[in-house]
Scaffold this motif. Structure first.
Motif, PDB file in Angstrom:
ATOM      1  N   GLU A 180      10.453  21.873  33.763  1.00 10.96           N
ATOM      2  CA  GLU A 180      10.171  23.295  33.938  1.00 10.96           C
ATOM      3  C   GLU A 180      10.081  23.658  35.421  1.00 10.96           C
ATOM      4  N   ARG A 181       9.432  22.838  36.219  1.00 12.16           N
ATOM      5  CA  ARG A 181       9.314  23.129  37.651  1.00 12.16           C
ATOM      6  C   ARG A 181      10.690  23.124  38.325  1.00 12.16           C
ATOM      7  N   GLU A 182      11.492  22.141  38.010  1.00 12.45           N
ATOM      8  CA  GLU A 182      12.811  22.040  38.626  1.00 12.45           C
ATOM      9  C   GLU A 182      13.708  23.203  38.208  1.00 12.45           C
ATOM     10  N   GLN A 183      13.679  23.534  36.926  1.00 14.36           N
ATOM     11  CA  GLN A 183      14.535  24.611  36.437  1.00 14.36           C
ATOM     12  C   GLN A 183      14.038  25.975  36.901  1.00 14.36           C
ATOM     13  N   ALA A 184      12.740  26.137  37.058  1.00 14.02           N
ATOM     14  CA  ALA A 184      12.199  27.400  37.549  1.00 14.02           C
ATOM     15  C   ALA A 184      12.734  27.705  38.947  1.00 14.02           C
ATOM     16  N   ALA A 185      12.914  26.670  39.748  1.00  9.21           N
ATOM     17  CA  ALA A 185      13.472  26.864  41.085  1.00  9.21           C
ATOM     18  C   ALA A 185      14.910  27.377  40.999  1.00  9.21           C
ATOM     19  N   VAL A 186      15.689  26.822  40.056  1.00  9.83           N
ATOM     20  CA  VAL A 186      17.065  27.284  39.854  1.00  9.83           C
ATOM     21  C   VAL A 186      17.073  28.734  39.376  1.00  9.83           C
ATOM     22  N   LEU A 205      36.406  33.928  35.926  1.00 10.70           N
ATOM     23  CA  LEU A 205      35.587  34.922  35.242  1.00 10.70           C
ATOM     24  C   LEU A 205      34.470  35.395  36.163  1.00 10.70           C
ATOM     25  N   THR A 206      34.283  36.707  36.229  1.00 10.45           N
ATOM     26  CA  THR A 206      33.214  37.301  37.027  1.00 10.45           C
ATOM     27  C   THR A 206      32.236  37.994  36.095  1.00 10.45           C
ATOM     28  N   VAL A 207      30.954  37.717  36.275  1.00 10.96           N
ATOM     29  CA  VAL A 207      29.907  38.232  35.391  1.00 10.96           C
ATOM     30  C   VAL A 207      28.817  38.890  36.229  1.00 10.96           C
ATOM     31  N   GLY A 208      28.450  40.109  35.871  1.00 12.28           N
ATOM     32  CA  GLY A 208      27.376  40.807  36.550  1.00 12.28           C
ATOM     33  C   GLY A 208      26.026  40.415  35.982  1.00 12.28           C
ATOM     34  N   VAL A 209      25.099  40.010  36.855  1.00 11.53           N
ATOM     35  CA  VAL A 209      23.760  39.598  36.415  1.00 11.53           C
ATOM     36  C   VAL A 209      22.668  40.295  37.210  1.00 11.53           C
ATOM     37  N   GLY A 210      23.039  41.255  38.050  1.00 10.79           N
ATOM     38  CA  GLY A 210      22.063  41.935  38.890  1.00 10.79           C
ATOM     39  C   GLY A 210      20.996  42.653  38.084  1.00 10.79           C
ATOM     40  N   GLY A 211      19.731  42.447  38.446  1.00 10.42           N
ATOM     41  CA  GLY A 211      18.632  43.105  37.758  1.00 10.42           C
ATOM     42  C   GLY A 211      18.195  42.429  36.480  1.00 10.42           C
ATOM     43  N   ARG A 212      18.853  41.358  36.097  1.00  7.36           N
ATOM     44  CA  ARG A 212      18.491  40.643  34.881  1.00  7.36           C
ATOM     45  C   ARG A 212      17.578  39.456  35.202  1.00  7.36           C
ATOM     46  N   THR A 213      16.825  39.029  34.211  1.00  2.19           N
ATOM     47  CA  THR A 213      15.870  37.943  34.385  1.00  2.19           C
ATOM     48  C   THR A 213      16.480  36.623  33.936  1.00  2.19           C
ATOM     49  N   TRP A 214      16.370  35.608  34.793  1.00  2.00           N
ATOM     50  CA  TRP A 214      16.793  34.252  34.433  1.00  2.00           C
ATOM     51  C   TRP A 214      15.582  33.500  33.890  1.00  2.00           C
ATOM     52  N   ILE A 215      15.762  32.817  32.776  1.00  3.22           N
ATOM     53  CA  ILE A 215      14.667  32.115  32.110  1.00  3.22           C
ATOM     54  C   ILE A 215      14.944  30.618  32.104  1.00  3.22           C
ATOM     55  N   SER A 216      13.939  29.848  32.442  1.00  7.00           N
ATOM     56  CA  SER A 216      14.017  28.395  32.358  1.00  7.00           C
ATOM     57  C   SER A 216      13.576  27.970  30.970  1.00  7.00           C
ATOM     58  N   ALA A 217      14.458  27.296  30.257  1.00  8.70           N
ATOM     59  CA  ALA A 217      14.170  26.818  28.902  1.00  8.70           C
ATOM     60  C   ALA A 217      13.821  25.335  28.979  1.00  8.70           C
TER      61      ALA A 217
END
Length: 370
Positions: A180-186, A205-217
């Protein structure tokens, strides 16, 4: 003699993954072949002070349903199901098959009707999970049919499953906390990015991710786990992608999938095998042609394809994208009765590729650059 790892896994799932508390209403589900695992989890929930309810499926019932149900029955959702999704505190579901190909000959249209009907339950489940009102976990019981799909003996598959989940570690919980700590950094690094571009064989492929939340699973919702994911901007996917491994949905296998996106929607879909089924799933509803999930697999204990998405989407060195429903807690807004994960291998030499974040290379040949 019973495998002690069955109880060890149940303890991690109940106390770490779902954090069952006194008074929690906990639904434990899975096939009858997973009975030893279901029983172990049942004991752990009772010891945690929860109220376990078991939903155990019998081999062949799902196949019978799709063969015999009328269109009205395919579309029917019981009030019991609607009520249960509102009152659950936790759900633990075990995967495990008697026959992984039991639904291979179900007509795609019948599967489409059922997925469309269950969309409201799926959406409500995800809404409650996003609000932290419902804690859930999906895991695998190692059984013969899944071992065969992975081209392993049962003993080899058991070792694979438990190793992938760090169940063999001296302290599995501590190991997942490290992950979790390592992935949270990513995830924190990617959270600052507006646009991601993937370049690999037959893929740009280009994907827009601006303003979205990244979650560590890290073992809370899937077990084993090991990924970071988000819900991409619904109108900002453009380009082409060729997925490396077969994509399996409802027991149907589609190989050589190639998709073209424009302004967020799939405009062209091809496959070497199963193209008709692929296109029928894309037409389930308006949201089925939009990406609901975009993720990096980071579990480097998993390095082989097993035809089981629970493991395959976590393969260290791969990416996966899901057509259909987004997870609301990522900020994703796409709604669909479909959520179909497809995997792109970026490891050298077969899938050697690069990932650019706002124009800068951040990932090469299956690893993030420091």
């Amino acid at each position: 003699m019973a495998d002690p790892r069955v109880d060890r896994l149940a303890r991690v799932l109940v106390h770490y993954s779902m954090k069952v508390r006194k008074g929690d209403y906990v639904r434990i589900g899975g096939p009858a072949i997973a009975a030893p695992h279901i029983a172990a989890a049942y004991r752990e929930v009772l010891q945690a002070g929860g109220h376990p309810t078991v939903r155990c499926s019998i081999d062949g019932l799902e196949e019978t349903f799709f063969k015999l149900a009328s269109d009205e029955q395919l579309r029917f959702i019981s009030d019991l199901d609607r009520r249960e999704v509102e009152v659950l505190n936790c759900e633990l579901r075990y995967l495990g098959a008697y026959n992984t190909r039991a639904l291979t000959h179900v007509p795609p249209e019948r599967m489409r009707i059922r997925r469309e009907a269950t969309r409201e339950i799926m959406s409500r489940f995800m809404e409650r999970a996003a609000k932290h009102e419902l804690r859930w976990c999906l895991t695998q019981a190692p059984v013969h049919a899944d071992a065969q799909e992975a081209e392993m003996s049962l003993g080899e598959y058991e070792d694979f499953v438990y190793k992938a989940g760090h169940v063999d570690a001296d302290d599995p919980v501590a190991e997942w906390q490290r992950v979790e700590r390592e992935q949270a950094a990513v995830a924190g690094r990617l959270g600052k990015v507006k646009t991601i571009r993937i370049v690999a064989p037959d893929t740009d492929l280009t994907v827009g991710v601006g303003g979205r939340t990244w979650i560590s699973a890290a073992g809370e919702h899937n077990f084993p786990d090991g990924e970071v994911f988000t819900g991409p901007v619904e109108t900002a996917t453009n380009g082409t992608v060729r997925f490396t491994f077969p994509a399996i949905y409802g027991g149907r296998e589609v190989t050589g999938i190639r998709l073209t996106f424009k302004d967020g929607r799939v405009t062209e879909a091809r496959a070497d095998k199963g193209e008709e089924f692929l296109r029928s799933m894309l037409d389930i509803d308006a949201g089925a042609r939009v990406l609901g999930e975009f993720a990096f697999g980071l579990n480097y204990e998993i390095q082989q394809f097993t035809r089981n998405i629970l493991f395959d989407e976590k393969i260290g060195g791969t990416m996966h994208m899901a057509l259909g429903a987004a997870y609301p807690d990522t900020g994703g807004k796409n709604v669909s009765g479909l959520h179909w994960d497809m995997i792109l291998d970026l490891r050298a030499p077969s899938g050697a590729g690069e990932v650019f974040a706002d124009g800068e290379v951040v990932y090469r040949n299956g690893r993030f650059l420091s």
